[in-house]
Design an enzyme around this catalytic site. Structure first.
Site, mmCIF file in Angstrom:
data_model
loop_
_atom_site.group_PDB
_atom_site.id
_atom_site.type_symbol
_atom_site.label_atom_id
_atom_site.label_comp_id
_atom_site.label_asym_id
_atom_site.label_seq_id
_atom_site.Cartn_x
_atom_site.Cartn_y
_atom_site.Cartn_z
ATOM 1 N N GLY A 221 -3.599 7.595 1.578
ATOM 2 C CA GLY A 221 -4.434 6.480 1.146
ATOM 3 C C GLY A 221 -5.889 6.654 1.558
ATOM 4 N N GLY B 25 0.824 -1.206 0.000
ATOM 5 C CA GLY B 25 0.000 0.000 0.000
ATOM 6 C C GLY B 25 0.857 1.254 0.000
ATOM 7 N N HIS B 26 1.921 1.240 0.788
ATOM 8 C CA HIS B 26 2.833 2.382 0.803
ATOM 9 C C HIS B 26 3.571 2.507 -0.532
ATOM 10 C CE1 HIS B 26 2.567 1.506 5.247
ATOM 11 N NE2 HIS B 26 2.336 2.806 5.232
ATOM 12 N N GLN C 14 -0.906 10.732 18.239
ATOM 13 C CA GLN C 14 -2.151 10.166 17.714
ATOM 14 C C GLN C 14 -2.522 8.835 18.346
ATOM 15 O OE1 GLN C 14 -0.323 10.146 13.676
ATOM 16 N NE2 GLN C 14 -1.394 8.199 13.402
ATOM 17 N N VAL D 43 -5.346 -0.262 -1.156
ATOM 18 C CA VAL D 43 -4.672 -1.420 -1.732
ATOM 19 C C VAL D 43 -5.012 -2.631 -0.875
ATOM 20 C CG1 VAL D 43 -2.445 -2.430 -2.352
ATOM 21 C CG2 VAL D 43 -2.839 0.028 -2.652
ATOM 22 N N ASP E 232 -7.606 5.252 5.101
ATOM 23 C CA ASP E 232 -7.856 6.156 6.216
ATOM 24 C C ASP E 232 -8.714 7.318 5.713
ATOM 25 O OD1 ASP E 232 -6.102 4.993 8.409
ATOM 26 O OD2 ASP E 232 -4.660 5.204 6.789
ATOM 27 N N SER F 116 -0.252 -2.012 8.274
ATOM 28 C CA SER F 116 0.907 -2.436 9.054
ATOM 29 C C SER F 116 0.500 -3.304 10.232
ATOM 30 C CB SER F 116 1.680 -1.205 9.540
ATOM 31 O OG SER F 116 2.122 -0.428 8.448
#
Length: 274
Positions: A144, A33-34, A58, A173, A147, A183
């Site tokens: 992405g 995805g990254h 966060q 993705v 989120d 992750s």
């Protein structure tokens, strides 16, 4: 081109170089995805900066900050393979100096949906993103769609604070079995991973319906049959994350969050109601 690793502000100024720059903010533990984010960034600008920083602001007191995966050497290899110009990987003391008092307020939008479950989370996200914008000075930043509320809030911040930065988003993705790449997926046992597939199945079931009530009912029926702890299932306006009514038309986001075992996962699908 050799990858530059910048660990402080002075290094970053040298690493940025001249010309158009795209920023990909991450917390590391990079996956496909990254890579997709980086590839989009390379299509938007000749120079790409990836930030790798596990942002303590966060994470809530009961969340997984201490065990969040940190795989810097592997992440640097990914960045080299993808043609990244520079990686900014500061220590917490570099990002948040002693005596810090000012943070970004996420406003009402930061208190709903994901913000209801994670109070203060979006204040921390927006604070670190604004700091990264100020430090890197990118022309465009890439995030992405997984989120989705975070992406909407960053766009809101850029508009409200007149930030001269284009905010680009790319679709979620997924693994071949449909699980959204994250992750945190590495925390799942084989059995939990099978359970986690209920999230993407629920979104697919909802997407097959045509009214808000039927969309949510179809998705919830899938989730009700799974061994997970549901935080929320909502159908919301993608710009405000306010829940939509039965007469709503246009684009909407069907968003879900749940805990599978000890791992909290989120996912969403973008739908069009007519």
């Amino acid at each position: 081109m050799e990858l530059i690793v910048a660990r402080n502000r002075a290094d970053l100024v040298k690493a940025r170089g001249e010309g158009r720059v795209a920023l990909v903010p991450t917390m590391g533990a990079l996956h496909e995805g990254h890579r997709a984010l980086i590839r989009e960034a390379r299509a938007l600008a000749p120079r790409v900066v990836v930030s790798i920083f596990v942002n303590p602001l966060q994470f809530g007191p009961s969340e997984d900050f201490s065990r969040y995966p940190r795989t810097l050497e592997a992440d640097l290899d990914v960045c080299r393979a993808e043609g990244v110009r520079a990686v900014f990987t500061p220590a917490a003391g570099e990002m948040y100096q002693s005596g810090r008092q000012v943070s970004v307020s996420s406003g009402h939008m930061g208190t709903i949906v994901e913000g209801t479950v994670r109070p203060g989370h979006f204040d921390g996200v927006l604070t670190v993103v604004l700091k990264l914008f100020n430090l890197v000075q990118p022309d465009v930043a890439v995030f992405g769609q997984k989120d989705a509320q975070q992406l909407a809030m960053i766009r809101r911040m850029a508009a409200d604070l007149d930030l001269p930065i284009e905010i680009a988003g790319i679709p979620t993705v997924r693994e071949p079995d449909g699980l959204a790449m994250s992750s945190r997926n590495r925390y799942l046992s084989p059995g939990e991973r099978q359970t986690a597939l209920a999230l993407s199945r629920a979104l697919s079931a909802g997407a097959a319906e045509f009214t808000p009530a039927r969309i949510k009912a179809a998705a919830r029926a899938v989730l009700d049959g799974a061994d997970l702890a549901l935080d929320y299932l909502v159908l919301v306006d993608p710009a405000t994350f306010a829940e939509v009514g039965e007469s709503y038309t246009g684009e909407a986001v069907l968003a879900v969050a749940a805990k599978v075992g000890s791992t909290r996962l989120i996912d969403n699908a973008v739908l069009r109601l007519s």
